[in-house]
Scaffold this motif. Sequence first.
Motif, PDB file in Angstrom:
ATOM      1  N   GLN A  26       0.662  -1.195  -0.031  1.00 22.69           N
ATOM      2  CA  GLN A  26       0.103   0.232  -0.216  1.00 22.69           C
ATOM      3  C   GLN A  26       0.790   1.278  -0.038  1.00 22.69           C
ATOM      4  N   LYS A  27       0.472   2.411  -0.397  1.00 20.34           N
ATOM      5  CA  LYS A  27       1.359   3.863  -0.573  1.00 20.34           C
ATOM      6  C   LYS A  27       0.828   4.937   0.072  1.00 20.34           C
ATOM      7  N   LYS A  28       1.433   5.369   0.861  1.00 19.80           N
ATOM      8  CA  LYS A  28       1.276   6.316   1.707  1.00 19.80           C
ATOM      9  C   LYS A  28       1.066   7.449   1.367  1.00 19.80           C
ATOM     10  N   GLY A  29       0.625   8.192   1.661  1.00 15.79           N
ATOM     11  CA  GLY A  29       0.405   9.786   1.399  1.00 15.79           C
ATOM     12  C   GLY A  29       0.357  10.499   2.839  1.00 15.79           C
ATOM     13  N   TRP A  30       0.280  11.923   2.314  1.00 19.06           N
ATOM     14  CA  TRP A  30       0.590  12.823   3.867  1.00 19.06           C
ATOM     15  C   TRP A  30      -0.500  13.699   3.654  1.00 19.06           C
ATOM     16  N   TRP A  31      -0.797  14.366   4.209  1.00 19.79           N
ATOM     17  CA  TRP A  31      -2.106  15.050   4.824  1.00 19.79           C
ATOM     18  C   TRP A  31      -1.543  16.045   5.935  1.00 19.79           C
ATOM     19  N   TYR A  32      -1.456  17.602   4.881  1.00 27.39           N
ATOM     20  CA  TYR A  32      -0.755  18.325   5.496  1.00 27.39           C
ATOM     21  C   TYR A  32      -1.836  19.653   6.420  1.00 27.39           C
ATOM     22  N   ALA A  33      -2.109  20.292   6.890  1.00 23.62           N
ATOM     23  CA  ALA A  33      -3.132  21.212   7.761  1.00 23.62           C
ATOM     24  C   ALA A  33      -2.237  22.266   8.650  1.00 23.62           C
ATOM     25  N   HIS A  34      -2.455  23.736   7.914  1.00 23.69           N
ATOM     26  CA  HIS A  34      -2.259  24.858   9.036  1.00 23.69           C
ATOM     27  C   HIS A  34      -3.726  25.391   9.043  1.00 23.69           C
ATOM     28  N   PHE A  35      -3.846  25.282  11.190  1.00 28.27           N
ATOM     29  CA  PHE A  35      -5.138  26.043  10.957  1.00 28.27           C
ATOM     30  C   PHE A  35      -4.559  27.421  11.713  1.00 28.27           C
ATOM     31  N   ALA A  41      -6.618  27.128   6.911  1.00 30.26           N
ATOM     32  CA  ALA A  41      -5.695  28.118   6.534  1.00 30.26           C
ATOM     33  C   ALA A  41      -5.319  27.914   5.219  1.00 30.26           C
ATOM     34  N   ARG A  42      -4.071  26.607   5.630  1.00 27.23           N
ATOM     35  CA  ARG A  42      -3.436  25.834   4.029  1.00 27.23           C
ATOM     36  C   ARG A  42      -3.517  24.298   4.135  1.00 27.23           C
ATOM     37  N   GLN A  43      -3.547  23.763   3.260  1.00 30.02           N
ATOM     38  CA  GLN A  43      -3.287  22.092   3.098  1.00 30.02           C
ATOM     39  C   GLN A  43      -2.767  21.359   1.628  1.00 30.02           C
ATOM     40  N   MET A  44      -2.185  20.943   1.876  1.00 33.00           N
ATOM     41  CA  MET A  44      -1.175  20.384   1.114  1.00 33.00           C
ATOM     42  C   MET A  44      -1.753  18.446   1.542  1.00 33.00           C
ATOM     43  N   GLU A  45      -1.821  17.952  -0.160  1.00 34.31           N
ATOM     44  CA  GLU A  45      -1.880  16.620   0.181  1.00 34.31           C
ATOM     45  C   GLU A  45      -0.966  15.866  -1.044  1.00 34.31           C
ATOM     46  N   LEU A  46      -0.010  15.010  -0.507  1.00 29.58           N
ATOM     47  CA  LEU A  46       1.521  14.198  -1.038  1.00 29.58           C
ATOM     48  C   LEU A  46       0.677  13.156  -1.548  1.00 29.58           C
ATOM     49  N   HIS A  47       0.391  13.256  -2.785  1.00 27.26           N
ATOM     50  CA  HIS A  47       0.098  11.560  -2.934  1.00 27.26           C
ATOM     51  C   HIS A  47       1.276  11.257  -3.166  1.00 27.26           C
ATOM     52  N   LYS A  59      -8.921  30.824  -1.930  1.00 24.09           N
ATOM     53  CA  LYS A  59      -9.838  30.537  -3.133  1.00 24.09           C
ATOM     54  C   LYS A  59     -10.419  28.833  -3.675  1.00 24.09           C
ATOM     55  N   ASP A  60      -9.448  27.930  -2.348  1.00 27.33           N
ATOM     56  CA  ASP A  60     -10.126  26.202  -2.576  1.00 27.33           C
ATOM     57  C   ASP A  60     -10.826  26.211  -1.415  1.00 27.33           C
ATOM     58  N   ASP A  61     -12.348  27.127  -0.841  1.00 24.92           N
ATOM     59  CA  ASP A  61     -12.110  26.441  -0.035  1.00 24.92           C
ATOM     60  C   ASP A  61     -13.411  25.103  -0.287  1.00 24.92           C
ATOM     61  N   MET A  62     -13.753  25.081  -1.455  1.00 26.18           N
ATOM     62  CA  MET A  62     -14.767  23.830  -1.637  1.00 26.18           C
ATOM     63  C   MET A  62     -13.775  22.292  -1.623  1.00 26.18           C
ATOM     64  N   GLU A  63     -12.491  22.755  -1.419  1.00 25.61           N
ATOM     65  CA  GLU A  63     -11.482  21.050  -1.547  1.00 25.61           C
ATOM     66  C   GLU A  63     -11.058  21.035  -0.957  1.00 25.61           C
ATOM     67  N   MET A  64     -11.141  22.049   0.750  1.00 31.09           N
ATOM     68  CA  MET A  64     -10.225  22.017   1.655  1.00 31.09           C
ATOM     69  C   MET A  64     -11.330  21.271   3.002  1.00 31.09           C
ATOM     70  N   CYS A  65     -10.724  20.851   3.638  1.00 31.24           N
ATOM     71  CA  CYS A  65     -11.410  20.578   5.235  1.00 31.24           C
ATOM     72  C   CYS A  65     -12.331  21.248   6.218  1.00 31.24           C
ATOM     73  N   GLU A  66     -13.492  21.096   6.080  1.00 39.11           N
ATOM     74  CA  GLU A  66     -14.487  22.073   6.668  1.00 39.11           C
ATOM     75  C   GLU A  66     -14.933  21.774   7.998  1.00 39.11           C
ATOM     76  N   LEU A  67     -14.201  21.315   8.068  1.00 40.70           N
ATOM     77  CA  LEU A  67     -14.250  20.900  10.242  1.00 40.70           C
ATOM     78  C   LEU A  67     -13.443  22.150  10.795  1.00 40.70           C
ATOM     79  N   SER A  68     -13.459  22.724  11.885  1.00 39.46           N
ATOM     80  CA  SER A  68     -12.789  23.070  12.900  1.00 39.46           C
ATOM     81  C   SER A  68     -11.787  22.117  13.293  1.00 39.46           C
TER      82      SER A  68
END
Length: 123
Positions: A26-35, A41-47, A59-68
């Motif tokens: 299985q290939k593991k990726g990483w999800w990064y978030a700056h709150f 405020a910022r999010q990264m997905e490393l696939h 700019k990217d609200d519809m693709e970002m995490c919507e949870l507090s």
Amino acid sequence: MNRQQRYFRIPFIRPGDQYKDNPGGQKKGWWYAHFDGPWIARQMELHPDKHPIVLVAGKDDMEMCELSLEETGLSRKRGAEVLPRQFEEIWDRCGGTRYLRGAIESRQARPTYATAMLQSLYK
């Protein structure tokens, strides 16, 4: 600008890979978030085997995490929080700084700690 800044990194397995017969493959990726305070405020997905995905608030609200932050449970997940410099190093390496600057210039980025810091560098 007195909101608390917190940074997180969590691993993920691509949905198509999680049920494969070869668990070691299985290939593991990483999800990064700056709150910035309670909101992302910022999010990264490393696939694996794909270009990094960088996203910014506004700019990217519809693709970002919507949870507090509280709703995500990240602050209670052991080992998930990373140092700001760890996040910033990956963010910059993945083109995030350039992407955020473009969003600021086109007035698409929501005002956050990250936008304020970047703008102060260019004034």
